[in-house]
Design an enzyme around this catalytic site. Structure first.
Site, short mmCIF file in Angstrom:
data_model
loop_
_atom_site.label_atom_id
_atom_site.label_comp_id
_atom_site.label_asym_id
_atom_site.label_seq_id
_atom_site.Cartn_x
_atom_site.Cartn_y
_atom_site.Cartn_z
N ASP A 1 0.86 -1.19 0.00
CA ASP A 1 0.00 0.00 0.00
C ASP A 1 0.89 1.23 0.00
OD1 ASP A 1 -1.71 2.21 0.98
OD2 ASP A 1 -3.19 0.62 1.28
N HIS B 1 -10.22 -5.52 -2.73
CA HIS B 1 -8.87 -5.72 -2.20
C HIS B 1 -8.94 -6.02 -0.72
CE1 HIS B 1 -9.80 -1.40 -2.09
NE2 HIS B 1 -9.16 -1.36 -0.93
#
Ligand code: 5GP
Ligand code: ZN
Length: 139
Positions: free
Chosen positions: A31, A100
């Protein structure tokens, strides 16, 4: 492939990412704004969203990748715990509409663990009425 989707662009290498895993159905990458360093996103190569529109076999595969990533965070980063989270819809905090799973390593002594604000049901009748409605929809 959804032309407007940043995660589809990452899958197709049209946008860079720090990839940690890929296979025929899924990829995993860091991320860009981690909740903790080593925070990984696990996504399907195909564009699905939300969870209710994602095929069971894709979800089963994604969760198996989540498990492998979590084990790697323990082995490689020394994580003492892992948060797994998955948001659907803006009101749930979702920003990128391509399904996700967040896999977030946590460390003993860290003060930044995920916080949940607990609510209370008015009484057991209200609680039972929520349970009844969900139970009925699950049949
Ligand atoms: P959501 O809020 O939709 O559950 O989470 C989306 C996540 O994607 C956020 O944590 C955000 O930091 C991450 N993200 C958004 N854009 C990019 C990007 O271009 N690259 C990477 N690696 N992560 C991104
Ligand atoms: Zn997409």
């Amino acid at each position: 492939m959804n032309a407007d989707c940043i995660f589809c662009k990452i899958v197709n290498d049209q946008m860079p990412s720090a990839r940690v895993y890929d296979d025929a159905q899924a990829i995993a990458f860091l991320d860009i704004a981690p909740v903790a360093k080593g925070h990984v996103l696990v996504i399907p190569r195909s564009h699905y969203d939300p969870i209710t529109a994602t095929p069971d076999e894709i979800l089963a595969h994604l969760i198996s990748v989540v498990k492998r990533v979590a084990a790697a965070q323990v082995d490689a980063l020394g994580a003492n715990g892992i948060n797994v989270s998955q948001a659907n819809g803006r009101c749930a905090g979702q920003v990128v509409p391509h399904i996700h799973f967040h896999v977030i390593p946590r460390f003993d002594g860290g003060a930044d663990h995920e916080k949940w604000t607990s609510k209370r049901y008015t009484d057991t009748h209200e609680m039972e009425s929520f349970a009844k409605n969900i139970r009925a929809a699950l049949k």
